[in-house]
Design an enzyme around this catalytic site. Structure first.
Site, mmCIF file in Angstrom:
data_model
loop_
_atom_site.group_PDB
_atom_site.id
_atom_site.type_symbol
_atom_site.label_atom_id
_atom_site.label_comp_id
_atom_site.label_asym_id
_atom_site.label_seq_id
_atom_site.Cartn_x
_atom_site.Cartn_y
_atom_site.Cartn_z
ATOM 1 C CD GLU A 125 -2.846 -1.134 2.376
ATOM 2 O OE1 GLU A 125 -4.017 -1.509 2.221
ATOM 3 O OE2 GLU A 125 -2.374 -0.821 3.467
ATOM 4 C CB CYS A 129 2.797 6.909 3.694
ATOM 5 S SG CYS A 129 3.300 5.610 4.809
ATOM 6 C CB CYS A 145 7.764 -6.075 8.013
ATOM 7 S SG CYS A 145 9.218 -5.416 8.866
ATOM 8 C CB CYS A 189 6.975 -4.268 15.624
ATOM 9 S SG CYS A 189 8.632 -3.757 15.155
ATOM 10 C CB CYS A 248 3.640 -3.325 13.318
ATOM 11 S SG CYS A 248 3.673 -3.040 11.539
ATOM 12 C CB CYS A 278 1.038 4.462 11.556
ATOM 13 S SG CYS A 278 2.029 5.728 10.903
HETATM 14 N N1 SAH Z 1 9.600 -0.445 9.404
HETATM 15 C C1 SAH Z 1 9.768 0.936 9.605
HETATM 16 C C2 SAH Z 1 8.835 1.788 8.792
HETATM 17 C C3 SAH Z 1 7.421 1.323 8.633
HETATM 18 S S1 SAH Z 1 6.385 1.417 10.074
HETATM 19 C C4 SAH Z 1 9.673 1.273 11.076
HETATM 20 O O1 SAH Z 1 9.278 0.430 11.862
HETATM 21 O O2 SAH Z 1 10.049 2.396 11.429
HETATM 22 C C5 SAH Z 1 6.102 3.160 10.217
HETATM 23 C C6 SAH Z 1 5.753 3.621 11.627
HETATM 24 O O3 SAH Z 1 4.470 3.135 12.025
HETATM 25 C C7 SAH Z 1 6.734 3.098 12.670
HETATM 26 O O4 SAH Z 1 7.114 4.103 13.574
HETATM 27 C C8 SAH Z 1 5.908 2.049 13.361
HETATM 28 O O5 SAH Z 1 6.401 1.803 14.632
HETATM 29 C C9 SAH Z 1 4.539 2.655 13.354
HETATM 30 N N2 SAH Z 1 3.474 1.694 13.592
HETATM 31 C C10 SAH Z 1 3.432 0.405 13.247
HETATM 32 N N3 SAH Z 1 2.285 -0.163 13.654
HETATM 33 C C11 SAH Z 1 1.563 0.799 14.263
HETATM 34 C C12 SAH Z 1 0.277 0.835 14.857
HETATM 35 N N4 SAH Z 1 -0.506 -0.244 14.906
HETATM 36 N N5 SAH Z 1 -0.130 2.000 15.385
HETATM 37 C C13 SAH Z 1 0.636 3.104 15.313
HETATM 38 N N6 SAH Z 1 1.853 3.130 14.750
HETATM 39 C C14 SAH Z 1 2.323 1.987 14.230
HETATM 40 FE FE1 SF4 Z 2 8.268 -3.953 10.349
HETATM 41 FE FE2 SF4 Z 2 6.024 -2.954 11.337
HETATM 42 FE FE3 SF4 Z 2 8.144 -3.244 12.909
HETATM 43 FE FE4 SF4 Z 2 8.168 -1.354 10.998
HETATM 44 S S1 SF4 Z 2 6.818 -1.440 12.784
HETATM 45 S S2 SF4 Z 2 9.817 -2.826 11.499
HETATM 46 S S3 SF4 Z 2 6.979 -2.411 9.409
HETATM 47 S S4 SF4 Z 2 7.018 -4.900 11.915
#
Ligand code: SAH
Ligand code: SF4
Length: 380
Positions: A91, A104, A111, A115, A118, A341
């Site tokens: 996306e 974005c 990924c 995390c 996420c 996000c």
């Molecule tokens: N992988 C990279 C970039 C993609 S995620 C990273 O982790 O930085 C982009 C941002 O969205 C990151 O700061 C991530 O921590 C945040 N993010 C991921 N899942 C989220 C969620 N469910 N709610 C709010 N922010 C989230």
């Molecule tokens: Fe990957 Fe989501 Fe963690 Fe960013 S926040 S590193 S996209 S798992």
């Protein structure tokens, strides 16, 4: 197989032109046609010699990604889902604001970092995007939006690599894509208007500082290793102390810049006053020039987590601000189309064991034992 010219930065395109027996400077004209004018058909390129157009038609193509769907939010945010083959989708989201237009962009299908909070991480990892697939998101969005808004002016002024994927685990494809964004003959974006967001892939932060020092956002989410380990599994490999040192080294390549620390506010997990105080101590002790961006968590059921109440977020922001750290709270945009996000969840086919790992982490989080498998960098 013909070459997709979206895969090349200007240098790469010049080398490609040479390989066709053409002068390198032809690449500049071609690059401008592709990125500044959105051309996908060589016959449109009226100022290119017919012989070159003929060679290109035989050997090359300019091919974007098929659009699966497009959703426009009431607030003007637009989300596209692109098909990247083999049942995988990624996306991109356009976020219009008064003084800027931000896109974005995704860097991977899925990924591998996994995390906890996420939804992309929960889907697992399918594959890295190519340079062309990263650039295609901008190429499509920019030229679509110009038509949609009836303008010939540039619409996208900022790019954030905050879509699906960990950009620094796809470094080889990322850097030519960034160069295309920055190139005056490409999108002409300034270095500070292109942001790479990373969960903390330390060695690649060093390389990015040397190769292409764009703005850097680091997803921090916790002030201590015991709390960050289960939230961002990569922390076990590159703990906070190493991450902070890498931030300082990065800034040496980008003087007068700062690191943006992203911090996703999770109710009762990392949003207490003691966490704010620990964060202040961390950045002071390490002397990293930084700003904080607090992100209201976008909940999804499988995470087992909830969003911090707004009052808690504000109190947290106040503590940081009072300590002299510039702190913003991210506005949630495009909520009605799931464009926020961590909700960029185009389906991917997990080719790894990320989902198993996350299930194990969840157990670790619920029973606070500092164990669990370590995320492997660049799993594929
Ligand atoms: N992988 C990279 C970039 C993609 S995620 C990273 O982790 O930085 C982009 C941002 O969205 C990151 O700061 C991530 O921590 C945040 N993010 C991921 N899942 C989220 C969620 N469910 N709610 C709010 N922010 C989230
Ligand atoms: Fe990957 Fe989501 Fe963690 Fe960013 S926040 S590193 S996209 S798992």
């Amino acid at each position: 197989m013909t070459a997709n010219l979206l895969d090349f930065d200007l240098e790469g395109l010049a080398a490609y032109c040479e390989s066709l027996g053409e002068k390198r400077f032809r690449a500049t004209q071609l690059f401008r046609w592709i990125h500044q004018r959105g051309a996908s058909d060589f016959s449109q390129m009226s100022d290119l010699a017919k012989s070159l157009r003929g060679k290109l038609e035989a050997a090359a193509r300019i091919e974007g990604l098929p659009v699966i769907s497009q959703h426009e939010s009431a607030d003007g945010t637009i989300k596209w889902l692109f098909d990247v083959g083999a049942s995988n989708a990624v996306e991109a989201v356009f976020i219009p604001e008064d003084d800027r237009g931000t896109l974005c962009v995704s860097s991977q299908a899925g990924c591998a970092v996994g995390c906890r909070f996420c939804s992309t991480g929960h889907q697992g990892f399918a594959r890295n995007l190519t340079t062309g697939e990263i650039v295609a998101q901008l190429w499509f969005a920019e030229h679509f939006l110009r038509k949609h808004l009836g303008t010939s002016d540039r619409v996208i002024s900022n790019v954030v690599m905050m879509g699906m994927g960990e950009p620094l685990q796809n470094y080889g494809a990322l850097v030519p894509a960034l160069r295309t964004m920055l190139d005056d003959h490409g999108y002409g974006l300034s270095r500070r208007r292109v942001t790479v967001s990373t969960s903390g892939v330390v060695p690649m932060m060093d390389r990015l500082g040397q190769d292409c020092p764009v703005a850097l956002a680091v997803s921090l989410h916790a002030p201590t290793d015991p709390l960050r380990d289960p939230l961002v599994p990569l922390n076990r490999k590159y703990p906070l102390d190493e991450l902070m040192q890498a931030c300082k080294r990065y800034l040496a390549h980008a003087p007068r810049d700062f690191i943006t620390f992203e911090y996703c506010m999770l109710d009762g997990v990392n949003d207490q006053p003691e966490h704010a105080r620990a964060l202040i101590a961390l950045v002071r002790q390490q002397g990293v020039s930084c700003k904080f961006n607090l992100i209201p968590f976008n909940p999804f059921p499988a995470s087992g987590l909830t969003r911090s109440p707004q009052k808690q977020v504000q109190a947290f922001a106040n503590l940081l601000s009072e300590a002299g750290i510039v702190t913003t709270v991210r506005k949630t945009r495009g909520d009605d189309i799931d464009a926020a996000c961590g909700q960029l969840a185009g389906d991917v086919m997990d080719r790894t064991r990320v989902q198993d790992r996350i299930a194990q982490q969840r157990t670790v989080m619920l029973t606070p034992v500092p164990a669990g498998p370590v995320a492997k960098e660049g799993l594929r």
